[in-house]
Design an enzyme around this catalytic site. Structure first.
Site, PDB file in Angstrom:
ATOM      1  N   CYS A  41       0.566 -26.182  -6.364  1.00 57.15           N
ATOM      2  CA  CYS A  41       0.927 -26.466  -7.838  1.00 57.15           C
ATOM      3  C   CYS A  41       0.133 -27.086  -8.149  1.00 57.15           C
ATOM      4  O   CYS A  41      -1.128 -26.915  -8.610  1.00 57.15           O
ATOM      5  CB  CYS A  41       2.450 -26.855  -7.637  1.00 57.15           C
ATOM      6  SG  CYS A  41       3.081 -26.937  -9.127  1.00 57.15           S
ATOM      7  N   GLU A  66       5.741 -22.491  -4.118  1.00 58.78           N
ATOM      8  CA  GLU A  66       6.215 -23.858  -3.760  1.00 58.78           C
ATOM      9  C   GLU A  66       7.926 -23.787  -3.935  1.00 58.78           C
ATOM     10  O   GLU A  66       8.662 -23.070  -4.727  1.00 58.78           O
ATOM     11  CB  GLU A  66       5.849 -24.933  -4.678  1.00 58.78           C
ATOM     12  CG  GLU A  66       6.251 -26.395  -4.429  1.00 58.78           C
ATOM     13  CD  GLU A  66       5.571 -27.074  -5.581  1.00 58.78           C
ATOM     14  OE1 GLU A  66       5.346 -28.040  -5.380  1.00 58.78           O
ATOM     15  OE2 GLU A  66       5.460 -26.434  -6.726  1.00 58.78           O
ATOM     16  N   LYS A  86       0.820 -30.698   0.695  1.00 57.36           N
ATOM     17  CA  LYS A  86       0.522 -30.759  -0.664  1.00 57.36           C
ATOM     18  C   LYS A  86      -0.283 -32.091  -0.725  1.00 57.36           C
ATOM     19  O   LYS A  86       0.283 -33.112  -0.672  1.00 57.36           O
ATOM     20  CB  LYS A  86       1.614 -30.519  -1.861  1.00 57.36           C
ATOM     21  CG  LYS A  86       1.160 -30.767  -3.149  1.00 57.36           C
ATOM     22  CD  LYS A  86       2.263 -30.770  -3.977  1.00 57.36           C
ATOM     23  CE  LYS A  86       2.167 -30.597  -5.609  1.00 57.36           C
ATOM     24  NZ  LYS A  86       3.421 -30.610  -6.403  1.00 57.36           N
TER      25      LYS A  86
END
Length: 271
Positions: A142, A40, A106
């Site tokens: 993440c 990321e 995300k």
């Protein structure tokens, strides 16, 4: 399939970070990898305003990733930031390579541990898979790793390998949580989990935001750690035997034996 986990430290200059992507992608290709996964925030680390850094998916940084993937003849997954319609940015993974050109925004934003990602980042809503060398690969980022239902959904869509590109926040117990969560998601899906974090940048930069702790790892279908990095930058190249995924899913049956309550939750989330 051979894959590469590129644990790097990125700075605030997208051009310099793109040069790092190019160098490591060619290293991964030279070692026979079909897929190289970067963390990321590969485009630019956290801790600085992201709006001025963000570029559209047809902009120069994303096109640079496509050029690198084509030249190295492998698929590259790397974190970047794109402008969102509401003035925020999206925390995006670009995936580019042979017969692959897509992105994942995300879904789960890091509003935790005193950090409010949603203040500047707009969420995505759609799970994404790609095909690499005949293997179905799911993409996650993440904080997503704390939400097993996304990983189960990707596995239901055929993902045999799921990647996690992260810039994991440091702190007491955080590296242990990262490792535990990666192993748990491998068990949840009875599949491979490639978790790629930013390397630890040092105490001063770590205090600026979630900038990585290292500890990238490849987890097997039974939750076993097959390879792992320390805190410093490192390129891990591993072979993934997808035939073991079918065997593990048959043996563990975690996808087929899920309860009606779980199925109901899944249906409501789609509604």
């Amino acid at each position: 399939m051979r894959i590469a986990l590129a644990q790097i430290t990125t700075g605030t200059d997208p051009a310099a970070n793109l040069a790092t992507v190019e160098e490591i992608s060619h290293r991964a290709a030279a070692e026979g990898a079909s897929l190289v996964v970067f963390p990321e925030a590969t485009m630019c680390r956290f801790g600085v305003p992201l709006g001025p850094i963000a570029q559209p998916l047809d902009g120069p940084w994303a096109d640079g990733v496509r050029r690198i993937a084509a030249a190295a003849d492998l698929t590259v997954v790397a974190g970047m930031f794109c402008p969102a319609p509401d003035g925020r940015v999206t925390n995006t993974l670009i995936a580019a390579g042979p017969d692959v050109d897509t992105h994942y925004d995300k879904i789960h934003l890091y509003d935790a541990f005193g950090f409010t990602e949603s203040r500047t980042v707009a969420p995505g809503f759609t799970p994404v898979t790609i095909e690499v060398a005949g293997v179905t690969v799911g993409l996650t980022t993440c904080y997503d790793i704390r939400f097993p239902e996304l990983y189960v959904e990707l596995a239901r869509r055929g993902a045999q390998l799921i990647t996690v590109s992260a810039s994991w926040g440091s702190g007491p117990g955080k590296l242990e949580q990262w490792t535990l969560l990666a192993r748990a998601r491998g068990l949840d899906t009875a599949g491979y989990l490639a978790a790629v974090d930013q390397a630890y940048p040092g105490d001063e930069l770590a205090a600026a935001g979630p900038t990585g702790v290292g500890g990238s790892l490849l987890v097997g279908p039974y939750g076993q750690v097959l390879a792992a990095a320390e805190a410093d930058p490192q390129l891990i190249v591993c072979d993934v035997d997808v035939e073991t995924v079918a065997k593990a899913r048959d043996a563990l049956a975690v996808l087929t034996n899920r309860s009606p309550f779980t199925q109901l939750d899944r249906a409501e989330s789609r509604g």
